[in-house]
Design a protein around this motif. Structure first.
Motif, PDB file in Angstrom:
ATOM      1  N   UNK A   1       0.843  -1.200   0.000  1.00 38.12           N
ATOM      2  CA  UNK A   1       0.000   0.000   0.000  1.00 38.12           C
ATOM      3  C   UNK A   1       0.872   1.242   0.000  1.00 38.12           C
ATOM      4  N   UNK A   2       0.353   2.306  -0.611  1.00 40.37           N
ATOM      5  CA  UNK A   2       1.018   3.614  -0.587  1.00 40.37           C
ATOM      6  C   UNK A   2       0.722   4.319   0.729  1.00 40.37           C
ATOM      7  N   UNK A   3       1.603   5.264   1.095  1.00 46.85           N
ATOM      8  CA  UNK A   3       1.263   6.142   2.211  1.00 46.85           C
ATOM      9  C   UNK A   3       0.350   7.257   1.710  1.00 46.85           C
ATOM     10  N   UNK A   4       0.031   8.213   2.560  1.00 48.11           N
ATOM     11  CA  UNK A   4      -1.018   9.192   2.244  1.00 48.11           C
ATOM     12  C   UNK A   4      -0.655  10.123   1.100  1.00 48.11           C
ATOM     13  N   UNK A   5       0.631  10.411   0.874  1.00 47.55           N
ATOM     14  CA  UNK A   5       1.002  11.310  -0.225  1.00 47.55           C
ATOM     15  C   UNK A   5       1.653  10.557  -1.382  1.00 47.55           C
ATOM     16  N   UNK A   6       1.601   9.230  -1.353  1.00 46.00           N
ATOM     17  CA  UNK A   6       2.138   8.367  -2.416  1.00 46.00           C
ATOM     18  C   UNK A   6       3.645   8.500  -2.600  1.00 46.00           C
ATOM     19  N   UNK A   7       4.324   9.050  -1.606  1.00 52.58           N
ATOM     20  CA  UNK A   7       5.775   9.174  -1.694  1.00 52.58           C
ATOM     21  C   UNK A   7       6.509   7.937  -1.220  1.00 52.58           C
ATOM     22  N   UNK A   8       5.820   7.087  -0.453  1.00 54.57           N
ATOM     23  CA  UNK A   8       6.390   5.841   0.053  1.00 54.57           C
ATOM     24  C   UNK A   8       5.376   4.726  -0.127  1.00 54.57           C
ATOM     25  N   UNK A   9       5.836   3.496   0.033  1.00 52.68           N
ATOM     26  CA  UNK A   9       4.888   2.392   0.109  1.00 52.68           C
ATOM     27  C   UNK A   9       5.386   1.365   1.116  1.00 52.68           C
ATOM     28  N   UNK A  10       4.437   0.629   1.676  1.00 50.67           N
ATOM     29  CA  UNK A  10       4.723  -0.357   2.713  1.00 50.67           C
ATOM     30  C   UNK A  10       4.339  -1.741   2.237  1.00 50.67           C
ATOM     31  N   UNK A  11       5.101  -2.736   2.675  1.00 45.71           N
ATOM     32  CA  UNK A  11       4.833  -4.130   2.323  1.00 45.71           C
ATOM     33  C   UNK A  11       4.704  -4.957   3.591  1.00 45.71           C
ATOM     34  N   UNK A  12       3.675  -5.779   3.669  1.00 44.70           N
ATOM     35  CA  UNK A  12       3.564  -6.774   4.714  1.00 44.70           C
ATOM     36  C   UNK A  12       4.013  -8.113   4.161  1.00 44.70           C
ATOM     37  N   UNK A  13       4.953  -8.754   4.838  1.00 40.97           N
ATOM     38  CA  UNK A  13       5.513 -10.009   4.348  1.00 40.97           C
ATOM     39  C   UNK A  13       5.366 -11.087   5.420  1.00 40.97           C
ATOM     40  N   UNK A  14       5.853 -12.290   5.110  1.00 44.11           N
ATOM     41  CA  UNK A  14       5.663 -13.419   6.014  1.00 44.11           C
ATOM     42  C   UNK A  14       6.559 -13.362   7.243  1.00 44.11           C
ATOM     43  N   UNK A  15       7.449 -12.380   7.314  1.00 41.93           N
ATOM     44  CA  UNK A  15       8.325 -12.288   8.484  1.00 41.93           C
ATOM     45  C   UNK A  15       8.455 -10.862   9.024  1.00 41.93           C
ATOM     46  N   UNK A  16       7.574  -9.963   8.610  1.00 39.96           N
ATOM     47  CA  UNK A  16       7.621  -8.599   9.132  1.00 39.96           C
ATOM     48  C   UNK A  16       7.059  -7.610   8.134  1.00 39.96           C
ATOM     49  N   UNK A  17       7.734  -6.478   7.997  1.00 38.60           N
ATOM     50  CA  UNK A  17       7.287  -5.473   7.032  1.00 38.60           C
ATOM     51  C   UNK A  17       8.484  -4.663   6.542  1.00 38.60           C
ATOM     52  N   UNK A  18       8.267  -3.983   5.412  1.00 39.61           N
ATOM     53  CA  UNK A  18       9.310  -3.164   4.811  1.00 39.61           C
ATOM     54  C   UNK A  18       8.702  -1.874   4.288  1.00 39.61           C
ATOM     55  N   UNK A  19       9.521  -0.820   4.262  1.00 35.36           N
ATOM     56  CA  UNK A  19       9.105   0.487   3.778  1.00 35.36           C
ATOM     57  C   UNK A  19      10.056   0.918   2.669  1.00 35.36           C
ATOM     58  N   UNK A  20       9.487   1.436   1.573  1.00 32.24           N
ATOM     59  CA  UNK A  20      10.282   1.870   0.429  1.00 32.24           C
ATOM     60  C   UNK A  20       9.936   3.306   0.059  1.00 32.24           C
ATOM     61  N   UNK A  21      10.923   4.012  -0.451  1.00 35.86           N
ATOM     62  CA  UNK A  21      10.706   5.324  -1.038  1.00 35.86           C
ATOM     63  C   UNK A  21      10.440   5.148  -2.528  1.00 35.86           C
TER      64      UNK A  21
END
Length: 448
Positions: free
Chosen positions: A101-121
């Motif tokens: 999913x994107x964050x509120x201003x679409x500048x980042x996105x988040x991923x939920x995975x089988x062992x935690x989560x990650x954040x990308x620019x």
């Protein structure tokens, strides 16, 4: 804000949480508030503050609260609150993607995975943070709050990190959960504002105050297995959109004016909707996936209707550009469509991006300046439809979501196969978009 799952500043103004609407503006009566609250609601959540860092590394606190320990280091590239953290004890097992999913201003996105989560620019593309839980627990929903240290997490996958009926409020400066919301049923979605937490269950929505987790409102909805819900982010104009109580109906809550609007958008079930950032425009699509309708959220009037295609399709995302000039649509057909919302006001314009075999191109002998009214009613509505200006073609069958990038006329596309695309469209000539970059964020070496 757009999400897809693999399984189905200074203190902000305090919108009035009164769910009662002006009877003169509601098409249907509002459901009575459920007197039976969630199973448990943790208390003692410390006041939430949003911490940001500028490029020089100077710290700014928007809403001061209790003393807080800042991160040990701040990335040199700045403009992110979250350090690039890699857990040395993380599992080496294959990574499976549950949610993006994107964050509120679409500048980042988040991923939920089988062992935690990650954040990308998004621009420039880079991984800026990851959290791999020691026990390898899965995360099914990750909701960011712009770029601050607070996230909302829900467990997911075959071995969830948290119960599927709980929303965990995670503070990554402390590296722990600072609050939780528990329910009797599985959580289908979460939306965040700086002043509100919105939790979506299959037939109910709960609205909470962010700082103390006080329950402000409960809303009954039609069956909502996808967790559809959107909120505006403007400080003085809190708008919430959710499903109504009937098939094809959406409900719009205007908290500033204390009004509720019901819009019968489609005859069949609602499959997806998107809200402009200011909350003034709403785009909807049904489970047929052929037409997209755009409404004024204040008076519920139909502003525009555009056509994605002739075949049925599952719509995954509807996203307005920041100025609400453009609308991006993704579906299981593998094509990202960009519509000019302003051009719909001049439907006689021969849209350059329309396919050569589209009905618009098949109409011969009509002067380009001929009013649409001359042919409307003479030939089927399909042949007078407004088609997309620009398109970008992907692998059919994969789930993709799209949003507009921070650079002008760019679109960012995320896939549940780990794909990241950034492409550009020509607002004048339209047609096929130009790919600017590709990465597979589940396979960092696979990019060009």
């Amino acid at each position: 804000m757009t999400t897809v799952s693999s399984f189905s500043s200074p203190p902000w103004p305090n919108p009035n949480p009164n769910p009662n609407s002006d009877p003169s503006t509601s098409a249907n009566p509002q459901p009575e508030e459920d007197k039976d609250p969630p199973v448990s609601l943790s208390s003692g959540l410390p006041p939430i503050r949003t911490i940001s860092y500028n490029i020089d590394g100077e710290q700014h606190t928007d809403a001061a609260s209790q003393p807080h320990t800042a991160p040990a280091s701040v990335p040199a590239h700045g403009r992110t609150l979250i350090p690039n953290f890699h857990n040395p004890n993380s599992s080496s097992s294959p990574v499976s993607l549950h949610h993006v999913s994107f964050n509120q201003d679409n500048g980042c996105f988040a991923c939920g995975i089988n062992q935690g989560f990650r954040i990308y620019n998004c621009d420039p593309f880079r991984e800026i943070f990851r959290r791999d839980f020691e026990n390898g627990g899965g995360v099914g929903i990750v909701e960011m709050l712009f770029r601050c240290n607070i996230l909302a997490l829900v467990g997911g996958g075959s071995q969830p990190q948290y119960p599927l009926n709980k929303v965990m409020i995670w503070d990554d400066h402390q590296g722990r959960c600072i609050g939780e919301l528990s329910f009797r049923n599985e959580v289908r979605g979460v939306r965040l504002r700086r002043d509100r937490i919105i939790v979506v269950l299959e037939q109910k929505i709960f609205v909470y105050n962010f700082t103390d987790l006080k329950l402000l409102q409960q809303i009954e909805t039609f069956g909502n297995p996808k967790g559809l819900c959107e909120v505006s982010q403007a400080s003085g104009n809190f708008v919430l959109v959710c499903l109504g109580l009937r098939k094809g109906q959406v409900r719009v809550e205007h908290y500033a004016s204390k009004r509720t609007k019901f819009i019968l958008a489609h005859d069949s079930r609602i499959a997806c909707f998107g809200l402009s950032q200011d909350g003034n425009m709403l785009a909807t699509a049904s489970n047929k996936g052929t037409l997209v309708r755009i409404f004024n959220t204040h008076d519920a009037t139909l502003l525009h209707e555009v056509r994605r295609g002739a075949d049925r399709a599952e719509i995954y995302s509807l996203s307005f550009s920041p100025t609400a000039e453009w609308l991006a649509v993704s579906s299981d057909k593998g094509t990202i469509h960009v519509f000019s919302v302003t051009a719909v006001d001049n439907p006689d314009h021969n849209t350059p991006g329309s396919p050569s075999n589209s009905p618009r191109a098949l109409i011969k002998g009509s002067p380009s300046s001929s009013p649409r009214a001359l042919i409307k009613g003479v030939i089927p509505k399909y042949f007078t439809s407004v088609w997309s200006l620009a398109q970008f073609r992907l692998v059919e069958g994969c789930q993709y979501i799209a949003a507009f990038g921070h650079q002008k006329n760019t679109v960012v596309i995320l896939g549940l196969d780990g794909s990241f695309y950034r492409c550009k469209f020509d607002p004048k000539t339209g047609g096929e978009m130009t790919q600017l970059e590709y990465h597979n964020f589940m396979k960092p070496d696979d990019s060009f």
